[in-house]
Design a protein around this motif. Structure first.
Motif, PDB file in Angstrom:
ATOM      1  N   ARG A   1     -13.388 -19.842  14.536  1.00  0.00           N
ATOM      2  CA  ARG A   1     -14.650 -19.763  15.273  1.00  0.00           C
ATOM      3  C   ARG A   1     -14.380 -19.914  16.768  1.00  0.00           C
ATOM      4  NH1 ARG A   1     -20.064 -23.410  13.969  1.00  0.00           N
ATOM      5  NH2 ARG A   1     -21.492 -22.272  15.320  1.00  0.00           N
TER       6      ARG A   1
ATOM      7  N   SER B   1     -19.046 -18.661   5.982  1.00  0.00           N
ATOM      8  CA  SER B   1     -17.649 -19.023   5.738  1.00  0.00           C
ATOM      9  C   SER B   1     -17.329 -19.041   4.240  1.00  0.00           C
ATOM     10  CB  SER B   1     -17.347 -20.398   6.349  1.00  0.00           C
ATOM     11  OG  SER B   1     -18.132 -21.403   5.729  1.00  0.00           O
TER      12      SER B   1
ATOM     13  N   GLU C   1     -10.793 -21.111   8.331  1.00  0.00           N
ATOM     14  CA  GLU C   1     -11.971 -20.621   9.048  1.00  0.00           C
ATOM     15  C   GLU C   1     -11.654 -20.595  10.538  1.00  0.00           C
ATOM     16  OE1 GLU C   1     -16.753 -21.670   9.673  1.00  0.00           O
ATOM     17  OE2 GLU C   1     -15.493 -22.920   8.391  1.00  0.00           O
TER      18      GLU C   1
ATOM     19  N   ARG D   1     -16.767 -15.387  14.368  1.00  0.00           N
ATOM     20  CA  ARG D   1     -16.558 -16.418  13.356  1.00  0.00           C
ATOM     21  C   ARG D   1     -16.244 -15.755  12.025  1.00  0.00           C
ATOM     22  NH1 ARG D   1     -20.929 -21.156  11.595  1.00  0.00           N
ATOM     23  NH2 ARG D   1     -19.581 -22.195  10.082  1.00  0.00           N
TER      24      ARG D   1
ATOM     25  N   GLN E   1     -20.739 -13.847  19.263  1.00  0.00           N
ATOM     26  CA  GLN E   1     -20.104 -14.929  18.517  1.00  0.00           C
ATOM     27  C   GLN E   1     -19.047 -14.338  17.589  1.00  0.00           C
ATOM     28  OE1 GLN E   1     -20.474 -18.379  18.308  1.00  0.00           O
ATOM     29  NE2 GLN E   1     -21.642 -18.261  20.199  1.00  0.00           N
TER      30      GLN E   1
END
Length: 232
Positions: A164, A142, A162, A60, A58
């Motif tokens: 992702r 975040s 942000e 992010r 992932q």
């Protein structure tokens, strides 16, 4: 087939679809092909060599763009007492607790970013079904669940975004407006790519930055060389 407008047809002619441009060239082309009657947003789409189905792949995080996004974000803060006063002093647009949660449950969504102090997550957590799908749920990763409210609000107001990775392995972020000077767009682009490059998961194999495309809201995509995008 959808009808392609004359402005878009002219814009396409300026872009070599088979060429991988240097960042500076790409940004200049995006500005030249942004012909809408409004100030178009400049977006970056990056296809990563990751498999988002695996937790260890992932991607992010957040980045504060040097020149912001060109949009002033409306910030809501869940806080009480001194932290509520801190949020107001920092420039938060809305500050409260249960009463704000009730408004949101009633359909009110007149804000862009939600921040909460850790002790208020019991209140904010009940809004998961509403804020979660919109990517607006306060989250420690975040920086939107914190006791340092002044810093959190200040960063959002200064241009913090942000990012992702989605299910297709692609990240989409805005890096400014077409009206920005080319130099400012380039600096925002570099700031984002540098942070994204450092966020490479250890489990990732092969090429990490597979493809990069920059475009204005109504303009054609301009491909950027991944190697040149993160060159020092």
């Amino acid at each position: 087939m959808p009808k392609i407008g004359k402005k878009y047809q002219e814009a396409i002619k300026k872009v070599d679809r088979n060429k991988l441009y240097e960042p500076a060239e790409a940004v200049q082309l995006v500005k030249e092909t942004a012909n809408a009657k409004f100030d178009e947003t400049v977006d970056v789409a990056v296809r990563l060599g990751v498999d988002p189905r695996h937790a260890d792949q992932q991607v992010r995080g957040t980045v504060v763009l040097p020149h912001g996004t060109g949009k002033t974000k409306r910030v809501l803060v869940f806080a009480k007492g001194e932290k509520a006063k801190e949020a107001e002093a920092a420039g938060a647009d809305y500050v409260g607790a249960e009463e704000l949660a009730e408004k949101i449950q009633g359909g009110w969504m007149d804000f862009d970013v939600a921040i909460a102090t850790p002790d208020m997550m019991g209140v904010a957590g009940k809004l998961g079904r509403i804020l979660g799908p919109r990517g607006m749920m306060p989250n420690p990763k975040s920086g939107t669940v914190t006791f340092d409210i002044e810093k959190a609000v200040g960063e959002v107001k200064a241009g913090k975004i942000e990012y992702r990775v989605d299910k297709a392995g692609i990240i989409h972020v805005p890096i400014g407006k077409a009206s920005f000077d080319a130099a400012k767009l380039q600096e925002n682009f570099k700031a984002f790519l540098d942070v994204l490059a450092k966020a490479r998961p250890a489990a990732t194999k092969g090429q990490y930055l597979r493809s990069i495309t920059v475009s204005a809201t109504m303009g054609p995509g301009v491909k950027v060389s991944p190697q040149k995008a993160v060159a020092k």
